[in-house]
Design an enzyme around this catalytic site. Structure first.
Site, PDB file in Angstrom:
ATOM      1  N   ARG A 187      -4.360   2.238   0.577  1.00  0.00           N
ATOM      2  CA  ARG A 187      -4.454   2.135  -0.880  1.00  0.00           C
ATOM      3  C   ARG A 187      -5.787   1.500  -1.265  1.00  0.00           C
ATOM      4  O   ARG A 187      -6.320   0.668  -0.531  1.00  0.00           O
ATOM      5  CB  ARG A 187      -3.297   1.281  -1.414  1.00  0.00           C
ATOM      6  CG  ARG A 187      -3.135   1.326  -2.931  1.00  0.00           C
ATOM      7  CD  ARG A 187      -1.932   0.498  -3.361  1.00  0.00           C
ATOM      8  NE  ARG A 187      -1.637   0.689  -4.773  1.00  0.00           N
ATOM      9  CZ  ARG A 187      -0.684   0.046  -5.432  1.00  0.00           C
ATOM     10  NH1 ARG A 187       0.075  -0.840  -4.790  1.00  0.00           N
ATOM     11  NH2 ARG A 187      -0.471   0.278  -6.718  1.00  0.00           N
ATOM     12  N   HIS A 225       3.168  -3.179   9.801  1.00  0.00           N
ATOM     13  CA  HIS A 225       1.862  -3.549   9.250  1.00  0.00           C
ATOM     14  C   HIS A 225       0.902  -3.929  10.380  1.00  0.00           C
ATOM     15  O   HIS A 225      -0.225  -4.361  10.122  1.00  0.00           O
ATOM     16  CB  HIS A 225       1.990  -4.743   8.309  1.00  0.00           C
ATOM     17  CG  HIS A 225       2.790  -4.480   7.059  1.00  0.00           C
ATOM     18  ND1 HIS A 225       2.711  -3.301   6.361  1.00  0.00           N
ATOM     19  CD2 HIS A 225       3.679  -5.268   6.386  1.00  0.00           C
ATOM     20  CE1 HIS A 225       3.519  -3.360   5.308  1.00  0.00           C
ATOM     21  NE2 HIS A 225       4.121  -4.541   5.313  1.00  0.00           N
ATOM     22  N   TYR A 233      -2.804   6.479  -0.752  1.00  0.00           N
ATOM     23  CA  TYR A 233      -1.806   6.297  -1.801  1.00  0.00           C
ATOM     24  C   TYR A 233      -2.174   7.135  -3.018  1.00  0.00           C
ATOM     25  O   TYR A 233      -1.313   7.718  -3.679  1.00  0.00           O
ATOM     26  CB  TYR A 233      -1.747   4.812  -2.178  1.00  0.00           C
ATOM     27  CG  TYR A 233      -0.724   4.467  -3.231  1.00  0.00           C
ATOM     28  CD1 TYR A 233       0.608   4.259  -2.891  1.00  0.00           C
ATOM     29  CD2 TYR A 233      -1.089   4.330  -4.567  1.00  0.00           C
ATOM     30  CE1 TYR A 233       1.553   3.925  -3.857  1.00  0.00           C
ATOM     31  CE2 TYR A 233      -0.150   3.998  -5.539  1.00  0.00           C
ATOM     32  CZ  TYR A 233       1.166   3.802  -5.177  1.00  0.00           C
ATOM     33  OH  TYR A 233       2.088   3.482  -6.135  1.00  0.00           O
ATOM     34  N   SER A 267       0.824  -1.220   0.000  1.00  0.00           N
ATOM     35  CA  SER A 267       0.000   0.000   0.000  1.00  0.00           C
ATOM     36  C   SER A 267       0.851   1.261   0.000  1.00  0.00           C
ATOM     37  O   SER A 267       0.491   2.264   0.607  1.00  0.00           O
ATOM     38  CB  SER A 267      -0.949  -0.007   1.208  1.00  0.00           C
ATOM     39  OG  SER A 267      -1.871  -1.059   1.124  1.00  0.00           O
ATOM     40  N   SER A 269      -1.416  -5.806  -6.482  1.00  0.00           N
ATOM     41  CA  SER A 269      -0.002  -5.640  -6.159  1.00  0.00           C
ATOM     42  C   SER A 269       0.479  -6.786  -5.276  1.00  0.00           C
ATOM     43  O   SER A 269       1.568  -7.332  -5.478  1.00  0.00           O
ATOM     44  CB  SER A 269       0.222  -4.298  -5.459  1.00  0.00           C
ATOM     45  OG  SER A 269       1.593  -4.065  -5.233  1.00  0.00           O
ATOM     46  N   THR A 320       4.210   1.325   0.962  1.00  0.00           N
ATOM     47  CA  THR A 320       5.159   1.330   2.077  1.00  0.00           C
ATOM     48  C   THR A 320       6.533   1.862   1.676  1.00  0.00           C
ATOM     49  O   THR A 320       7.094   2.733   2.354  1.00  0.00           O
ATOM     50  CB  THR A 320       5.315  -0.091   2.649  1.00  0.00           C
ATOM     51  OG1 THR A 320       4.017  -0.654   2.901  1.00  0.00           O
ATOM     52  CG2 THR A 320       6.106  -0.071   3.942  1.00  0.00           C
ATOM     53  N   THR A 321       7.083   1.337   0.584  1.00  0.00           N
ATOM     54  CA  THR A 321       8.433   1.728   0.162  1.00  0.00           C
ATOM     55  C   THR A 321       8.501   3.220  -0.131  1.00  0.00           C
ATOM     56  O   THR A 321       9.439   3.918   0.282  1.00  0.00           O
ATOM     57  CB  THR A 321       8.853   0.933  -1.089  1.00  0.00           C
ATOM     58  OG1 THR A 321       8.651  -0.462  -0.851  1.00  0.00           O
ATOM     59  CG2 THR A 321      10.306   1.197  -1.441  1.00  0.00           C
ATOM     60  N   ARG A 379       7.184  -2.547  -8.959  1.00  0.00           N
ATOM     61  CA  ARG A 379       6.535  -3.163 -10.114  1.00  0.00           C
ATOM     62  C   ARG A 379       6.042  -2.081 -11.055  1.00  0.00           C
ATOM     63  O   ARG A 379       6.662  -1.765 -12.049  1.00  0.00           O
ATOM     64  CB  ARG A 379       5.387  -4.078  -9.673  1.00  0.00           C
ATOM     65  CG  ARG A 379       4.863  -4.985 -10.797  1.00  0.00           C
ATOM     66  CD  ARG A 379       3.824  -5.942 -10.283  1.00  0.00           C
ATOM     67  NE  ARG A 379       2.554  -5.305 -10.006  1.00  0.00           N
ATOM     68  CZ  ARG A 379       1.573  -5.141 -10.890  1.00  0.00           C
ATOM     69  NH1 ARG A 379       1.735  -5.572 -12.127  1.00  0.00           N
ATOM     70  NH2 ARG A 379       0.448  -4.548 -10.553  1.00  0.00           N
ATOM     71  N   LYS A 380       4.899  -1.435 -10.718  1.00  0.00           N
ATOM     72  CA  LYS A 380       4.373  -0.360 -11.558  1.00  0.00           C
ATOM     73  C   LYS A 380       4.025   0.877 -10.737  1.00  0.00           C
ATOM     74  O   LYS A 380       4.234   1.998 -11.178  1.00  0.00           O
ATOM     75  CB  LYS A 380       3.127  -0.841 -12.307  1.00  0.00           C
ATOM     76  CG  LYS A 380       3.412  -1.866 -13.390  1.00  0.00           C
ATOM     77  CD  LYS A 380       2.135  -2.197 -14.165  1.00  0.00           C
ATOM     78  CE  LYS A 380       2.419  -3.179 -15.297  1.00  0.00           C
ATOM     79  NZ  LYS A 380       1.182  -3.501 -16.067  1.00  0.00           N
TER      80      LYS A 380
END
Length: 328
Positions: free
Chosen positions: A164, A142, A230, A76, A172, A78-79, A292-293
């Protein structure tokens, strides 16, 4: 669990204390679509290893008033949230303008190595001393609001929660699972995964309980819990950074500085760095698995309309009357 080297240690079922084993034997369990088995504790589903980390965190973690804890459901943002808030609160120690000369930590270190994951750290190193971290301590988790250590709930430390949209989060997580545990997910149909998601049976789930606990906490105590999405981070990154800065008491952040943070922490910037394309975390997870995207509405590439409708119906029912809306 899959023997894939990319699987993080805290998704494995090793190195458990006898106390954890005894507790686990008494808990409801289900086969998961990312892991062999999940266990329900305090209404949430966890792997054995993460449960050990949560129990240790509840017992040992002592919050400080100056702490900043970033909370998300898995997959959601995080990074990205870690990178943004790290850059924000350390902008005097590590000026974002220095990124042009390659000196900023985010250019050579994955965000997950800069912002410790509470239950992951406590699983890996039960005796880890969080008091050694410089102030303000920046961490992420989390863990549901219900299961947070009592010291976190009772102290004036700050919580930034990022939510998110559920279909994008699910998709995801689905692709993340295929990267992390290909053997476990190879024969697991997405229809079954959607069914499990809508029953709340996935790591950290149910989704709605996790989100609503922090949503209501943000309404009841807006000085302690900031709820962001998000999607607003994507649409209005600069404005959201300023909201977070005001909430954290970071002082004035100029427009030029905000733009520099946005650029430094963008998906395009972070995903192109060697450390995020070739590196591995101490847990064994490949850093590229986190990129990823990062799109809004990307669920359309994976979910059929009928599966999307199943999730939509569940979410509409679970969030009814909460005041929190999820549009398509």
């Amino acid at each position: 669990m899959s023997s894939s080297s990319s699987v993080p240690d805290y998704l494995r079922d090793e190195n458990l204390t006898q106390k954890t084993k005894d507790l686990i034997s008494s808990l409801p369990s289900e086969k998961g679509w990312l892991v062999c088995q999940m266990y329900q504790f305090q209404g949430r589903w966890h792997t054995q290893a993460l449960l050990k980390g949560i129990l240790t965190c509840q017992k040992q973690f002592e919050a400080k008033d100056s702490d900043i804890i970033l909370v998300t459901n898995p997959k959601s943002g995080t990074t990205w949230l870690k990178a943004l808030v790290f850059a924000l609160i350390n902008r005097h120690k590590f000026p974002v303008y220095s990124s042009s000369s390659g000196e900023h930590p985010l250019l050579v270190t994955n965000p997950h190595s800069l912002v410790p994951f509470l239950e992951g750290v406590y699983y890996e190193s039960p005796d880890f001393d969080f008091s050694q971290l410089s102030s303000p301590r920046l961490m992420n988790t989390h863990i549901s609001h219900l299961s947070l250590p009592e010291s976190v709930k009772s102290s004036p430390c700050k919580i930034v929660y990022c939510c998110r949209k559920p279909k994008d989060m699910f998709v995801s997580l689905w692709h993340f699972g295929k990267k992390l545990a290909p053997e476990e997910t190879a024969d697991y149909p997405i229809e079954k995964a959607v069914e499990a998601f809508c029953q709340g049976k996935f790591i950290g789930g149910p989704f709605w309980d996790h989100v609503l606990e922090y949503w209501y906490a943000s309404l009841e105590n807006p000085n302690k819990v900031l709820f962001v999405s998000y999607e607003e981070l994507k649409k209005k990154t600069g404005d959201t950074i300023k909201r977070i800065a005001e909430f954290l008491g970071c002082g004035f952040v100029g427009e030029e500085e905000v733009r520099a943070i946005v650029k430094l922490c963008s998906f395009e910037s972070l995903s192109s760095l060697e450390v995020n394309r070739e590196g591995k975390l101490p847990s064994g997870m490949e850093t590229r698995a986190f990129f990823r995207k990062g799109e809004v509405g990307g669920w359309r590439d994976t979910l059929t309309e009928s599966l999307a409708e199943v999730i939509d119906r569940t979410i509409e029912e679970k969030f009814q009357g909460s005041g929190l809306k999820f549009s398509c």
